[in-house]
Design a protein around this motif. Sequence first.
Motif, PDB file in Angstrom:
ATOM      1  N   THR A 119       3.010  -1.482  -9.521  1.00 47.36           N
ATOM      2  CA  THR A 119       1.879  -0.582  -9.696  1.00 47.36           C
ATOM      3  C   THR A 119       0.656  -1.180  -9.015  1.00 47.36           C
ATOM      4  OG1 THR A 119       0.544   0.624 -11.339  1.00 47.36           O
ATOM      5  CG2 THR A 119       1.169  -1.631 -11.872  1.00 47.36           C
ATOM      6  N   GLY A 128       5.451   2.617  -8.170  1.00 50.16           N
ATOM      7  CA  GLY A 128       6.606   2.737  -7.302  1.00 50.16           C
ATOM      8  C   GLY A 128       7.823   2.009  -7.817  1.00 50.16           C
ATOM      9  N   GLU A 170      -1.315   3.999  -8.134  1.00 54.59           N
ATOM     10  CA  GLU A 170       0.011   4.216  -7.559  1.00 54.59           C
ATOM     11  C   GLU A 170       1.061   3.444  -8.350  1.00 54.59           C
ATOM     12  OE1 GLU A 170       2.124   4.402  -3.141  1.00 54.59           O
ATOM     13  OE2 GLU A 170       0.119   3.546  -3.390  1.00 54.59           O
ATOM     14  N   THR A 193      -8.004  -3.162  -3.526  1.00 56.00           N
ATOM     15  CA  THR A 193      -6.814  -2.842  -4.317  1.00 56.00           C
ATOM     16  C   THR A 193      -6.188  -4.098  -4.910  1.00 56.00           C
ATOM     17  OG1 THR A 193      -6.333  -0.971  -2.844  1.00 56.00           O
ATOM     18  CG2 THR A 193      -4.548  -1.721  -4.262  1.00 56.00           C
ATOM     19  N   THR A 247       2.370  15.888  -0.087  1.00 49.77           N
ATOM     20  CA  THR A 247       0.975  15.684  -0.442  1.00 49.77           C
ATOM     21  C   THR A 247       0.384  16.994  -0.952  1.00 49.77           C
ATOM     22  OG1 THR A 247       0.765  14.015   1.298  1.00 49.77           O
ATOM     23  CG2 THR A 247      -1.279  14.926   0.409  1.00 49.77           C
ATOM     24  N   SER A 256       7.524   6.343  -4.543  1.00 53.95           N
ATOM     25  CA  SER A 256       6.183   6.000  -5.017  1.00 53.95           C
ATOM     26  C   SER A 256       5.407   7.272  -5.291  1.00 53.95           C
ATOM     27  CB  SER A 256       5.438   5.139  -3.987  1.00 53.95           C
ATOM     28  OG  SER A 256       5.085   5.900  -2.856  1.00 53.95           O
ATOM     29  N   TYR A 296       0.830  -1.200   0.000  1.00 55.30           N
ATOM     30  CA  TYR A 296       0.000   0.000   0.000  1.00 55.30           C
ATOM     31  C   TYR A 296       0.868   1.254   0.000  1.00 55.30           C
ATOM     32  CZ  TYR A 296      -4.418  -2.425   0.883  1.00 55.30           C
ATOM     33  OH  TYR A 296      -5.542  -3.209   0.763  1.00 55.30           O
ATOM     34  N   SER A 297       2.060   1.170   0.584  1.00 55.14           N
ATOM     35  CA  SER A 297       2.975   2.302   0.597  1.00 55.14           C
ATOM     36  C   SER A 297       3.800   2.375  -0.679  1.00 55.14           C
ATOM     37  CB  SER A 297       3.928   2.204   1.797  1.00 55.14           C
ATOM     38  OG  SER A 297       3.227   2.217   3.017  1.00 55.14           O
ATOM     39  N   ASN A 298       4.177   1.187  -1.196  1.00 63.00           N
ATOM     40  CA  ASN A 298       4.992   1.123  -2.398  1.00 63.00           C
ATOM     41  C   ASN A 298       4.739  -0.205  -3.098  1.00 63.00           C
ATOM     42  OD1 ASN A 298       6.908   1.207  -4.398  1.00 63.00           O
ATOM     43  ND2 ASN A 298       8.670   1.250  -3.017  1.00 63.00           N
ATOM     44  N   ASN A 323      -7.891   5.044  -6.977  1.00 56.29           N
ATOM     45  CA  ASN A 323      -6.551   5.457  -6.612  1.00 56.29           C
ATOM     46  C   ASN A 323      -5.566   4.673  -7.466  1.00 56.29           C
ATOM     47  OD1 ASN A 323      -7.242   7.209  -4.418  1.00 56.29           O
ATOM     48  ND2 ASN A 323      -7.700   5.388  -3.206  1.00 56.29           N
ATOM     49  N   HIS A 337       1.452   8.558  -5.836  1.00 57.33           N
ATOM     50  CA  HIS A 337       0.051   8.203  -5.638  1.00 57.33           C
ATOM     51  C   HIS A 337      -0.821   9.242  -6.323  1.00 57.33           C
ATOM     52  CE1 HIS A 337      -3.827   8.316  -3.526  1.00 57.33           C
ATOM     53  NE2 HIS A 337      -3.649   7.034  -3.321  1.00 57.33           N
ATOM     54  N   ALA A 382      -3.348  13.346  -4.123  1.00 58.83           N
ATOM     55  CA  ALA A 382      -2.137  12.954  -4.831  1.00 58.83           C
ATOM     56  C   ALA A 382      -0.911  13.291  -4.000  1.00 58.83           C
ATOM     57  CB  ALA A 382      -2.078  13.669  -6.176  1.00 58.83           C
TER      58      ALA A 382
END
Length: 284
Positions: A130, A153, A151, A115, A209, A167, A54-56, A149, A169, A186
Amino acid sequence: MEKCKNRAYNILIVSVLILFSSFFSLGQIYQTTTARSLSLGGCGLLLNDIGSFYSNPALLATQNQLSTSCNYENDFFISMLQKSALVVGLPLTKGVIGLGVRTYGVQSFRSIESTIGYGLQLNENFSIGTSLGIYNTSIQVYGSKSGMNFEVGIYGNLSEKIKYACSIHLLGNSNVNEPKPIGNPACIHVGMQYLASNSVSIYSEIEKTVGYPIRAKFASEYLLIKSLTLRFGIASAGYSLCGGLGYTFHTKLRIDVGSTWQPILGTSIHVGLVYRFNGYLKHA
């Protein structure tokens, strides 16, 4: 009539809490990541955990075993501000696919995000990934809204002791015509990890952000004994102080617990489980 007033009052309280939380959390208000990341002040770009995709999303490429992670967070001991996340990572012939569901809130306010992500290791020193998330946010009486969403990374090694990650977002279109739809705004994250020794890792990240000032994060992990890791983290711009620990059982199951303290809003708690079906590589 009285019931409607109570609902309106609850919605007002939740809205105020979310506004305060958003100011101090800076773009991370709607969903949680992992308890390990939260204990490290939000540093999650370089953590070799399935939940950290979720972070990357590029971190998916580091998962060479079927694994799963579930996490829970309660903001400031307020029942309406509960967050949970469940993730499963499945290695393929090429790359790794990740599936996850995250929730935030309960009845008056609730957000759910599903996700799917994919990570691929291009060589031993560089990986990309991704993810695409579809979320729905609902508020009692006022209805619901949904959107996407996206993302992307990267994750790589500069040397045996230094790793880097980035990453980006992006918030997709909402199904309503609003200048600022509900969802994480974003943002871009850049981070580095320094392996000071076999027992100590040092993390640093910068987060920008849209609509918020730059946020800096610093954290450290210390492998106290073979199965016990201590964690500490600090973040600026909505100052927060974090700490926690992780305990690994039989190399497969790890339990993470910790808390985050914010001077104005108080303390949040978080707990998580990580399980790898063929063993777990500690302090990775």
